[in-house]
Motif scaffolding. Structure first.
Motif, PDB file in Angstrom:
ATOM      1  N   GLU A  75      31.446 -37.273   1.010  1.00 51.13           N
ATOM      2  CA  GLU A  75      32.471 -37.140  -0.030  1.00 51.13           C
ATOM      3  C   GLU A  75      32.659 -38.449  -0.795  1.00 51.13           C
ATOM      4  OE1 GLU A  75      34.035 -34.286  -0.874  1.00 51.13           O
ATOM      5  OE2 GLU A  75      32.717 -33.339   0.576  1.00 51.13           O
ATOM      6  N   ARG A 115      42.303 -29.635  -4.393  1.00 54.90           N
ATOM      7  CA  ARG A 115      41.321 -29.572  -3.304  1.00 54.90           C
ATOM      8  C   ARG A 115      41.958 -29.042  -2.029  1.00 54.90           C
ATOM      9  NH1 ARG A 115      36.696 -34.187  -3.127  1.00 54.90           N
ATOM     10  NH2 ARG A 115      36.157 -34.232  -5.335  1.00 54.90           N
ATOM     11  N   ASN A 229      38.120 -35.629   2.813  1.00 55.37           N
ATOM     12  CA  ASN A 229      38.293 -35.559   1.364  1.00 55.37           C
ATOM     13  C   ASN A 229      39.362 -36.531   0.886  1.00 55.37           C
ATOM     14  OD1 ASN A 229      37.017 -33.371  -0.607  1.00 55.37           O
ATOM     15  ND2 ASN A 229      36.924 -32.564   1.476  1.00 55.37           N
TER      16      ASN A 229
END
Length: 341
Positions: A75, A115, A229
């Motif tokens: 990520e 997200r 993330n």
């Protein structure tokens, strides 16, 4: 991972505190941060992610810690690649340098919120529909092929959300400091600052279409997907100013990311087949995945810097062929973008 609610609560509150402190720093002194300041903050966020990974290893086991590191590195690498587009957006909308921190920070917060919804929906879908792994794998391989193919440099196309916002929101022609909303002759209007924030946030959400399937190919634990993330996006504001022109040196970054995405895509398909009872399909351990990701990033970085150094050493000899000739560069591109706004 059967985590109690308080672990999720402490983690989310911790991230909120870090983001709130970031907001405080930006609001107190809007400016372009110094190089040393950027290095310090990027180092802090990287060390925080590493410490969190080791904490996972100590409390949940080496396997979960390895999954976090593999997901975070993937990520983070994708986030660095996204900075190319962020630079183009900032130039396209001629954002004053002193306000770029605020734009990036709010755009990142929007991306985190969106997200989070993607991760929650993806975790539920993956838990119920095993065939999604085949779909995710095929999509990642397709994305990798697109990255390897010819790329159009400095391309930014406005997405549907951005076009809609520009069409329906009454917008002032120029920036009004760092303000997002202003009143003009009694009429409430938005400034270009809001349009840029929407561009940053929605563009990063589109990037999530690649990154979310990629990390689900490395771990199916929602907690690890969320933390990897979030840590990857934290510090992206400082990283933008730290890397800046250095991004042009990472000429093979897209190729390295393409290999990583293709590897994860194939891994997803093989593990799905293995789960479905296909005898010849292996289950790829997380140690192999982590080794491939780290090795690819190292080779990509070294090869990129070596090529940039060779190109720089050859540039003076090429310049002598046309003394006084002006070579189009970044300044021309930025000027043209500003004229187009």
């Amino acid at each position: 991972m059967n985590l109690p609610v308080w672990v999720w609560a402490v983690t989310i509150v911790g991230f909120i505190v870090m983001i709130a402190f970031d907001f405080y720093l930006v609001a107190r002194n809007p400016r372009e941060p110094a190089f040393r300041e950027c290095v310090a903050w990027v180092s802090f966020y990287v060390l925080a992610a590493v410490a969190f990974g080791f904490l996972l290893m100590a409390t949940a086991g080496a396997s979960y810690g390895g999954q976090f590191f593999a997901g975070w590195l993937t990520e983070y690498s994708l986030s660095v690649d996204n900075l190319f587009v962020f630079i183009i957006i900032m130039s396209r909308f001629a954002v004053p340098v002193r306000y770029r921190q605020k734009v990036l920070l709010i755009g990142i917060v929007l991306a985190l919120l969106m997200r989070g919804m993607f991760i929650a929906a993806g975790a539920q879908a993956v838990a119920r529909f095993d065939w999604l792994f085949y779909l995710f794998g095929a999509f990642l391989v397709y994305t990798a092929i697109k990255l390897v193919g010819p790329q159009q440099e400095d391309e930014f196309s406005e997405n549907f959300a951005l076009r809609t916002a520009k069409r329906i929101l009454p917008t002032t022609e120029s920036y009004r400091g760092a303000s997002v909303f202003v009143r003009v002759e009694g009429r409430r209007m938005v400034t270009p600052m809001l349009i840029v924030m929407i561009a940053i946030g929605t563009t990063d959400l589109l990037f999530a279409l690649d990154s979310i399937p990629a990390i689900f190919g490395l771990t199916q634990e929602p907690y690890l997907v969320f933390t990897a993330n979030t840590f990857a996006l934290m510090g992206l504001r400082q990283l933008y100013f730290l890397l800046g022109g250095l991004l042009d040196r990472l000429v093979y970054l897209s190729k390295g990311l393409a290999f990583i995405l293709a590897f994860i895509g194939v891994k997803l398909v093989l593990e799905a087949a293995h789960h479905d009872g296909v005898s010849w399909a292996p289950s790829v351990p997380i140690t192999v995945s982590l080794g491939v990701i780290v090795g690819t990033l190292l080779v990509t970085t070294v090869a990129s810097l070596a090529k940039s150094r060779r190109d720089e050493s050859q540039r003076p000899s090429a310049a002598t062929e046309g003394v006084g000739a002006e070579t189009p560069g970044t300044h021309d591109t930025v000027t043209a973008d500003r004229d187009a706004v």
